[in-house]
Design a protein around this motif. Sequence first.
Motif, PDB file in Angstrom:
ATOM      1  N   ALA A  45       0.823  -1.230   0.000  1.00 12.45           N
ATOM      2  CA  ALA A  45       0.000   0.000   0.000  1.00 12.45           C
ATOM      3  C   ALA A  45       0.854   1.276   0.000  1.00 12.45           C
ATOM      4  CB  ALA A  45      -0.983  -0.019   1.155  1.00 12.45           C
ATOM      5  N   PRO A  46       1.817   1.440   0.955  1.00 11.54           N
ATOM      6  CA  PRO A  46       2.622   2.678   0.885  1.00 11.54           C
ATOM      7  C   PRO A  46       3.511   2.746  -0.352  1.00 11.54           C
ATOM      8  CG  PRO A  46       3.427   1.258   2.662  1.00 11.54           C
ATOM      9  CD  PRO A  46       2.156   0.647   2.158  1.00 11.54           C
ATOM     10  N   LEU A  47       4.018   1.584  -0.811  1.00 16.18           N
ATOM     11  CA  LEU A  47       4.887   1.613  -2.003  1.00 16.18           C
ATOM     12  C   LEU A  47       4.096   2.029  -3.239  1.00 16.18           C
ATOM     13  CD1 LEU A  47       7.130  -1.584  -1.698  1.00 16.18           C
ATOM     14  CD2 LEU A  47       7.807   0.783  -1.368  1.00 16.18           C
ATOM     15  N   ALA A  48       2.841   1.577  -3.312  1.00 17.21           N
ATOM     16  CA  ALA A  48       2.028   1.844  -4.511  1.00 17.21           C
ATOM     17  C   ALA A  48       1.600   3.302  -4.614  1.00 17.21           C
ATOM     18  CB  ALA A  48       0.807   0.936  -4.522  1.00 17.21           C
ATOM     19  N   GLU A  49       1.958   4.115  -3.615  1.00 14.82           N
ATOM     20  CA  GLU A  49       1.672   5.546  -3.740  1.00 14.82           C
ATOM     21  C   GLU A  49       2.632   6.200  -4.737  1.00 14.82           C
ATOM     22  OE1 GLU A  49       1.783   7.056   0.232  1.00 14.82           O
ATOM     23  OE2 GLU A  49       0.037   5.865   0.834  1.00 14.82           O
ATOM     24  N   ASN A  50       3.738   5.505  -5.035  1.00 17.12           N
ATOM     25  CA  ASN A  50       4.732   6.043  -5.963  1.00 17.12           C
ATOM     26  C   ASN A  50       4.399   5.598  -7.389  1.00 17.12           C
ATOM     27  OD1 ASN A  50       7.351   5.354  -7.563  1.00 17.12           O
ATOM     28  ND2 ASN A  50       7.994   6.910  -6.108  1.00 17.12           N
ATOM     29  N   ALA A 109       6.120   5.362 -10.196  1.00 15.75           N
ATOM     30  CA  ALA A 109       7.048   4.434 -10.866  1.00 15.75           C
ATOM     31  C   ALA A 109       6.826   3.018 -10.345  1.00 15.75           C
ATOM     32  CB  ALA A 109       8.493   4.871 -10.614  1.00 15.75           C
ATOM     33  N   ILE A 110       6.613   2.905  -9.018  1.00 14.48           N
ATOM     34  CA  ILE A 110       6.406   1.565  -8.432  1.00 14.48           C
ATOM     35  C   ILE A 110       5.035   1.015  -8.840  1.00 14.48           C
ATOM     36  CG2 ILE A 110       6.355   0.221  -6.287  1.00 14.48           C
ATOM     37  CD1 ILE A 110       8.287   2.279  -5.064  1.00 14.48           C
ATOM     38  N   LYS A 111       4.034   1.894  -8.997  1.00 17.51           N
ATOM     39  CA  LYS A 111       2.717   1.433  -9.475  1.00 17.51           C
ATOM     40  C   LYS A 111       2.894   0.651 -10.777  1.00 17.51           C
ATOM     41  CE  LYS A 111      -0.529   5.067  -7.946  1.00 17.51           C
ATOM     42  NZ  LYS A 111       0.233   6.088  -7.292  1.00 17.51           N
ATOM     43  N   LEU A 112       3.638   1.271 -11.692  1.00 23.20           N
ATOM     44  CA  LEU A 112       3.830   0.653 -13.008  1.00 23.20           C
ATOM     45  C   LEU A 112       4.585  -0.671 -12.866  1.00 23.20           C
ATOM     46  CD1 LEU A 112       3.334   0.999 -16.025  1.00 23.20           C
ATOM     47  CD2 LEU A 112       5.495   2.222 -16.205  1.00 23.20           C
ATOM     48  N   GLN A 113       5.618  -0.681 -12.013  1.00 21.00           N
ATOM     49  CA  GLN A 113       6.400  -1.919 -11.807  1.00 21.00           C
ATOM     50  C   GLN A 113       5.503  -3.027 -11.252  1.00 21.00           C
ATOM     51  OE1 GLN A 113       9.598  -0.683  -9.230  1.00 21.00           O
ATOM     52  NE2 GLN A 113      10.541   0.615 -10.779  1.00 21.00           N
ATOM     53  N   LEU A 114       4.622  -2.670 -10.328  1.00 22.47           N
ATOM     54  CA  LEU A 114       3.718  -3.680  -9.735  1.00 22.47           C
ATOM     55  C   LEU A 114       2.752  -4.228 -10.784  1.00 22.47           C
ATOM     56  CD1 LEU A 114       2.977  -1.947  -6.302  1.00 22.47           C
ATOM     57  CD2 LEU A 114       4.210  -4.106  -6.622  1.00 22.47           C
ATOM     58  N   VAL A 115       2.258  -3.327 -11.643  1.00 23.26           N
ATOM     59  CA  VAL A 115       1.352  -3.768 -12.713  1.00 23.26           C
ATOM     60  C   VAL A 115       2.113  -4.713 -13.648  1.00 23.26           C
ATOM     61  CG1 VAL A 115       0.131  -2.985 -14.793  1.00 23.26           C
ATOM     62  CG2 VAL A 115      -0.200  -1.782 -12.624  1.00 23.26           C
ATOM     63  N   GLU A 116       3.345  -4.333 -14.002  1.00 19.75           N
ATOM     64  CA  GLU A 116       4.142  -5.161 -14.920  1.00 19.75           C
ATOM     65  C   GLU A 116       4.528  -6.498 -14.292  1.00 19.75           C
ATOM     66  OE1 GLU A 116       7.105  -2.277 -15.955  1.00 19.75           O
ATOM     67  OE2 GLU A 116       6.026  -1.647 -17.769  1.00 19.75           O
ATOM     68  N   ALA A 117       4.647  -6.509 -12.952  1.00 20.08           N
ATOM     69  CA  ALA A 117       5.031  -7.750 -12.258  1.00 20.08           C
ATOM     70  C   ALA A 117       3.836  -8.689 -12.067  1.00 20.08           C
ATOM     71  CB  ALA A 117       5.649  -7.412 -10.905  1.00 20.08           C
ATOM     72  N   GLY A 118       2.625  -8.213 -12.448  1.00 21.94           N
ATOM     73  CA  GLY A 118       1.455  -9.101 -12.384  1.00 21.94           C
ATOM     74  C   GLY A 118       0.662  -9.030 -11.088  1.00 21.94           C
ATOM     75  N   LEU A 119       0.797  -7.936 -10.350  1.00 18.21           N
ATOM     76  CA  LEU A 119       0.053  -7.832  -9.083  1.00 18.21           C
ATOM     77  C   LEU A 119      -1.460  -7.801  -9.327  1.00 18.21           C
ATOM     78  CD1 LEU A 119      -0.087  -7.461  -6.015  1.00 18.21           C
ATOM     79  CD2 LEU A 119       0.123  -4.998  -6.365  1.00 18.21           C
ATOM     80  N   VAL A 120      -1.864  -7.138 -10.407  1.00 19.71           N
ATOM     81  CA  VAL A 120      -3.304  -6.961 -10.654  1.00 19.71           C
ATOM     82  C   VAL A 120      -4.002  -8.308 -10.788  1.00 19.71           C
ATOM     83  CG1 VAL A 120      -4.971  -6.062 -12.299  1.00 19.71           C
ATOM     84  CG2 VAL A 120      -3.010  -4.698 -11.645  1.00 19.71           C
ATOM     85  N   GLU A 121      -3.354  -9.236 -11.464  1.00 25.04           N
ATOM     86  CA  GLU A 121      -3.945 -10.565 -11.633  1.00 25.04           C
ATOM     87  C   GLU A 121      -4.142 -11.236 -10.266  1.00 25.04           C
ATOM     88  OE1 GLU A 121      -2.628  -9.179 -15.428  1.00 25.04           O
ATOM     89  OE2 GLU A 121      -1.602  -9.202 -13.491  1.00 25.04           O
ATOM     90  N   CYS A 122      -3.147 -11.050  -9.374  1.00 19.35           N
ATOM     91  CA  CYS A 122      -3.272 -11.615  -8.007  1.00 19.35           C
ATOM     92  C   CYS A 122      -4.470 -10.991  -7.293  1.00 19.35           C
ATOM     93  CB  CYS A 122      -2.028 -11.313  -7.161  1.00 19.35           C
ATOM     94  SG  CYS A 122      -0.515 -11.953  -7.813  1.00 19.35           S
ATOM     95  N   LEU A 123      -4.607  -9.666  -7.437  1.00 17.69           N
ATOM     96  CA  LEU A 123      -5.689  -8.951  -6.740  1.00 17.69           C
ATOM     97  C   LEU A 123      -7.054  -9.402  -7.266  1.00 17.69           C
ATOM     98  CD1 LEU A 123      -4.200  -5.326  -6.672  1.00 17.69           C
ATOM     99  CD2 LEU A 123      -4.188  -7.002  -4.826  1.00 17.69           C
ATOM    100  N   LEU A 124      -7.151  -9.571  -8.583  1.00  9.31           N
ATOM    101  CA  LEU A 124      -8.430 -10.000  -9.173  1.00  9.31           C
ATOM    102  C   LEU A 124      -8.798 -11.404  -8.686  1.00  9.31           C
ATOM    103  CD1 LEU A 124      -8.023  -8.675 -12.825  1.00  9.31           C
ATOM    104  CD2 LEU A 124      -9.584  -7.804 -11.095  1.00  9.31           C
ATOM    105  N   GLU A 125      -7.774 -12.232  -8.523  1.00 12.56           N
ATOM    106  CA  GLU A 125      -8.008 -13.598  -8.034  1.00 12.56           C
ATOM    107  C   GLU A 125      -8.545 -13.567  -6.599  1.00 12.56           C
ATOM    108  OE1 GLU A 125      -5.263 -17.503  -7.718  1.00 12.56           O
ATOM    109  OE2 GLU A 125      -4.790 -16.128  -9.356  1.00 12.56           O
ATOM    110  N   ILE A 126      -7.956 -12.689  -5.772  1.00  9.55           N
ATOM    111  CA  ILE A 126      -8.424 -12.575  -4.380  1.00  9.55           C
ATOM    112  C   ILE A 126      -9.871 -12.106  -4.352  1.00  9.55           C
ATOM    113  CG2 ILE A 126      -8.182 -11.166  -2.286  1.00  9.55           C
ATOM    114  CD1 ILE A 126      -5.245 -11.521  -2.470  1.00  9.55           C
ATOM    115  N   VAL A 127     -10.174 -11.142  -5.203  1.00 11.33           N
ATOM    116  CA  VAL A 127     -11.559 -10.639  -5.258  1.00 11.33           C
ATOM    117  C   VAL A 127     -12.498 -11.797  -5.580  1.00 11.33           C
ATOM    118  CG1 VAL A 127     -13.140  -9.203  -6.606  1.00 11.33           C
ATOM    119  CG2 VAL A 127     -10.982  -8.250  -5.800  1.00 11.33           C
TER     120      VAL A 127
END
Length: 558
Positions: free
Chosen positions: A200-205, A207-225
């Motif tokens: 959460a605090p890292l994703a406020e940045n 550049a890191i938002k983009l890195q997290l998206v590229e690393a596939g975090l969104v897919e993990c989040l959608l799975e949790i949902v």
Amino acid sequence: MDNLSDTLKKLKITATDRTEDCLEGCLDCLLQALAQNNTETSEKIQGNGILQLFANLLTPQSSCTAKVANIIAEVAKNEFMRVPCVDAGLISPLVQLLNSKDQEVLLQTGRALGNICYDSHSLQAQLINMGVIPTLVKLLGIHCHNAALTEMCLVAFGNLAELESSKEQFASTNIAEELVKLFKKQIEHDKREMIFEVLAPLAENDAIKLQLVEAGLVECLLEIVQQTVDSDKEDDAAELKTASDLMVLLLLGDESMQKLFEGGKGSVFQRVLSWIPSNNHQLQLAGALAIANFARNDGNCIHMVDSGIVEKLMDLLDRHVEDGNVTVQHAALSALRNLAIPVVNKAKMLSAGVTETVLKFLKSEMPPVQFKLLGTLRMLIDAQAEAAEQLGKNAKLVERLVEWCEAKDHAGVMGESNRLLSALIRHSKSKDVIKTIVQGGGIKHLVTMATSEHVIMQNEALVALALIAALELGSAEKDLESAKLVQTLHRLLADERSAPEIKYNSMVLICALMGSESLYKEVQDLAFLDVVSKLRSHENKSVAQQASLTEQRLTVES
């Protein structure tokens, strides 16, 4: 405790001799004493000057290093021991030990540094300057199978990520990749929660938002949902909220948002769309906020309106009219407001019936909802004469706007109400609208708005007042008098700080007021000629020309 005093004396001798066996025995005694009474033992350690000895014992070669670091970690649990640990010069050798290959040394070193720097931004900043972030990220990658070490790294990241100065350093590592890799392996709630607390605090940045998206975090989040949406468990509901909130946060970055939008064909965008008709309030909220975030540029907005999102948002709002969820109302209205910004969307949204849906919330007593409702209507009627006229003749709406123009506790609502009142007149140019606003008591608010600290609002007010004077001066005359419009205009023209366009529009308005005997008498009484003739030499050409015209009118009429 006599035993402890002997141990401390012995430690002083053995620390100097470096007899490993004796030293180890002393350290074991200290750890035992700390386990029995941490505070008292810590006080004795400090009183006997032992902390200073530890700095020399923290060497990668020694077999006692892990125990020394463990003692420091235990001692530093006490707030009163943290400054002495720093004064004893322990931070630098501990940071060096983060390069060790020994997992126990690493674990105890991390604990020691974490406890010494606990709750101290200045010490945490010092660690960042000493380069611990890249070192810890590397450790997480190497020792991801060691649960205790992984947890130590996560706790450290959580603390350091709160500091703004850490974000750039984190962005230059592969933290996003490591955290997502770790996240995918976790099955337990509390382990995932620890990672969330770092994300959460890292994703406020951005550049890191983009890195997290590229690393596939969104897919993990959608799975949790997907896993938690139908569950009644409290843990699952909390995790659903955390995952969907983080998803919305990732969309706040322009690049990460555009990457996930993928021209409106992205699978993530499609999944988020499916949240809006859901029965889960948290998902409805996240879906509407996500749409509001996707709607941050014209291209996306046009595509979304063409693909039928407006109807989905209107259905959602309809479900929340009576005793509705305020956060969902606010989010859905935010999304509609953003979608209404491109010119080509306005007519489409108007014919879809958006104004009718939005007006259902006129009775809301919640300022955030009022604020978004006003903003949405203002966006919709921009340059839409017919819609502006229809709304402007709605006495109920005008009555509510006049009420909100007095909401002194909520500057945003007050400002938006004034701006919408003015917009109804400016875009409709309709006598009926002006009459409705006069009857509703709105004139005095437009005069007050002309003195706003925001030039854009001053201007909007003056243009609306000039239209009133040109189209319906007779019915507005009394209200303009009692609102002291002429005195206000005199002040605006005499004030050197007034922007050129404010001076220009004030003079246009003066000329329009000459059709009223009583108002014109006020103009004569205030000696406007002096102020206006000075403006003939104004550096702005339009102001200078309007000053000449106004001066002629004033001279001819007098």
